[in-house]
Design a protein around this motif. Structure first.
Motif, short mmCIF file in Angstrom:
data_model
loop_
_atom_site.label_atom_id
_atom_site.label_comp_id
_atom_site.label_asym_id
_atom_site.label_seq_id
_atom_site.Cartn_x
_atom_site.Cartn_y
_atom_site.Cartn_z
N ALA A 254 5.07 2.51 -4.73
CA ALA A 254 6.79 4.39 -4.95
C ALA A 254 5.72 5.24 -4.98
CB ALA A 254 7.48 4.04 -5.79
N ASP A 255 4.90 5.04 -6.08
CA ASP A 255 3.79 6.40 -6.20
C ASP A 255 3.02 6.55 -5.41
OD1 ASP A 255 5.15 6.45 -8.93
OD2 ASP A 255 3.68 5.60 -9.78
N SER A 256 2.47 5.97 -4.30
CA SER A 256 1.21 6.19 -3.36
C SER A 256 2.23 6.05 -1.52
CB SER A 256 0.37 5.23 -3.44
OG SER A 256 -1.07 5.31 -2.98
N ALA A 257 1.75 7.23 -1.42
CA ALA A 257 2.28 6.84 0.19
C ALA A 257 0.91 6.43 0.85
CB ALA A 257 2.69 8.50 0.39
N GLU A 258 0.37 6.71 0.44
CA GLU A 258 -1.18 5.94 1.22
C GLU A 258 -0.98 4.49 1.30
OE1 GLU A 258 -5.99 6.40 0.69
OE2 GLU A 258 -5.10 7.76 0.23
N LEU A 259 -1.02 4.06 -0.01
CA LEU A 259 -0.28 2.37 -0.41
C LEU A 259 0.52 1.35 0.81
CD1 LEU A 259 -2.06 -0.01 -1.52
CD2 LEU A 259 -0.15 0.44 -3.85
N ARG A 260 1.61 3.11 0.62
CA ARG A 260 2.65 1.98 1.35
C ARG A 260 2.58 2.17 3.12
NH1 ARG A 260 5.59 5.51 -1.89
NH2 ARG A 260 5.83 7.09 -0.31
N ARG A 261 1.59 3.27 3.49
CA ARG A 261 1.49 3.52 5.03
C ARG A 261 0.14 2.29 5.08
NH1 ARG A 261 1.15 8.30 4.80
NH2 ARG A 261 -1.19 8.35 4.35
N ALA A 262 -0.82 1.62 4.35
CA ALA A 262 -1.77 0.94 4.57
C ALA A 262 -0.63 -0.40 4.79
CB ALA A 262 -2.45 0.85 2.76
N VAL A 263 0.46 -0.39 3.98
CA VAL A 263 0.91 -2.06 3.97
C VAL A 263 1.96 -2.22 5.22
CG1 VAL A 263 2.59 -3.47 2.76
CG2 VAL A 263 0.68 -2.29 1.77
N THR A 264 2.45 -0.93 5.59
CA THR A 264 3.46 -1.19 6.25
C THR A 264 3.23 -0.13 8.04
OG1 THR A 264 4.52 1.17 6.37
CG2 THR A 264 5.11 -0.60 4.94
N ARG B 288 6.03 -6.34 -10.20
CA ARG B 288 6.72 -4.27 -10.33
C ARG B 288 5.36 -3.25 -11.21
NH1 ARG B 288 11.94 -4.64 -12.59
NH2 ARG B 288 11.69 -3.64 -14.15
N THR B 289 4.57 -4.45 -11.54
CA THR B 289 3.30 -2.65 -11.49
C THR B 289 3.38 -2.84 -9.96
OG1 THR B 289 2.33 -3.79 -12.84
CG2 THR B 289 0.74 -2.79 -11.74
N LEU B 290 3.24 -3.80 -8.94
CA LEU B 290 2.72 -3.40 -7.58
C LEU B 290 3.72 -2.25 -6.92
CD1 LEU B 290 0.45 -4.08 -5.34
CD2 LEU B 290 2.19 -5.96 -4.56
N LYS B 291 5.12 -2.69 -7.15
CA LYS B 291 6.40 -2.15 -6.85
C LYS B 291 6.16 -0.20 -7.03
CE LYS B 291 11.33 -1.58 -7.61
NZ LYS B 291 12.56 -1.89 -8.25
N ALA B 292 5.67 -0.09 -8.45
CA ALA B 292 5.16 0.92 -9.13
C ALA B 292 3.82 1.83 -8.21
CB ALA B 292 5.21 1.40 -10.54
N MET B 293 3.60 0.78 -7.56
CA MET B 293 2.14 1.75 -6.64
C MET B 293 2.65 1.84 -6.21
SD MET B 293 -0.63 -0.99 -8.03
CE MET B 293 -1.23 -1.27 -9.43
N GLY C 106 10.44 -6.17 0.51
CA GLY C 106 11.64 -7.23 0.33
C GLY C 106 11.44 -8.30 -0.67
N VAL C 107 10.06 -9.06 -0.53
CA VAL C 107 9.80 -9.94 -1.10
C VAL C 107 9.84 -9.70 -2.46
CG1 VAL C 107 7.91 -11.36 -2.24
CG2 VAL C 107 8.10 -10.92 0.62
N ILE C 108 9.63 -8.12 -3.16
CA ILE C 108 9.32 -8.05 -4.27
C ILE C 108 10.71 -8.24 -4.98
CG2 ILE C 108 8.89 -5.78 -5.93
CD1 ILE C 108 6.70 -5.64 -4.55
#
Length: 184
Positions: free
Chosen positions: A43-53, A36-41, A97-99
């Motif tokens: 959601a809050d960080s476009a940079e993190l989303r980009r790094a992951v995907t 849940r913490t990771l999900k919030a992170m 999706g895993v979350i």
């Protein structure tokens, strides 16, 4: 469409494996809290989303970033190892999706129903308590509320439980009225 199905299937497989490991270790709730913490992170960080995907980053770089994030956030070791495995298997893009799939497994295991409440302004504790009570009566189960503010709905509420959406927002009512007036 087939790619979406395959992505969901992959997410669900990884979530089930993580859930079973967490269950064996007695750490279902700790892992859920981390996710849940990771999900919030995310959601809050476009940079993190980009790094992951993004395919631009290697699986190794994604793994290092996610494990470092897990260590810094003091995630359970099981969660940190899982994030490393997910990226090692080049499945980091499946993380959202895993979350979501893990949350469904957790809800089924605990008997608690997740509900999202969207309002135009922050809700008071008393309002959230009333909504929770009404949902408990309607669902016959304890709901876990996630409140979110979206000023674009103008007023009223949107409540989502599973795939069901109750939309009593002012914006939707105005849109319906506008459509009806155009047809008249």
């Amino acid at each position: 469409m087939a790619d979406d199905f395959k992505a969901n299937e992959v997410s669900e497989r990884y979530a089930r494996a993580l859930f079973e490991l967490a269950d064996e270790a007695g750490r279902i709730d700790a892992v859920r809290g981390d996710l849940r913490t990771l999900k919030a992170m995310l959601a809050d960080s476009a940079e993190l989303r980009r790094a992951v995907t993004s395919p631009v980053y290697s699986a190794e770089d994604k793994g290092k970033a996610l494990v470092a994030l897990a260590v810094k956030s003091k995630f359970d070791m099981l969660t940190a190892k899982f994030l490393g495995l997910l990226t090692q298997n080049q499945r980091a893009a499946a993380l959202p999706g895993v979350i979501a799939a893990y949350d469904k497994l957790w809800a089924a295991h605990t008997g608690i129903v997740s509900a999202e409440v969207v309002s135009a302004q922050p809700l008071s504790a008393a309002q959230l308590k009333n909504i929770k009570s009404a949902l408990r009566t309607a669902l016959g189960a304890d709901p876990e509320l996630e409140a979110r503010v979206d000023p674009s709905i103008l007023g009223g509420l949107k409540v989502k439980v599973g795939s069901k959406l109750f939309d009593a927002s002012l914006k939707t009512k105005l849109d319906t009225l506008k459509f009806a007036l155009k047809r008249a």
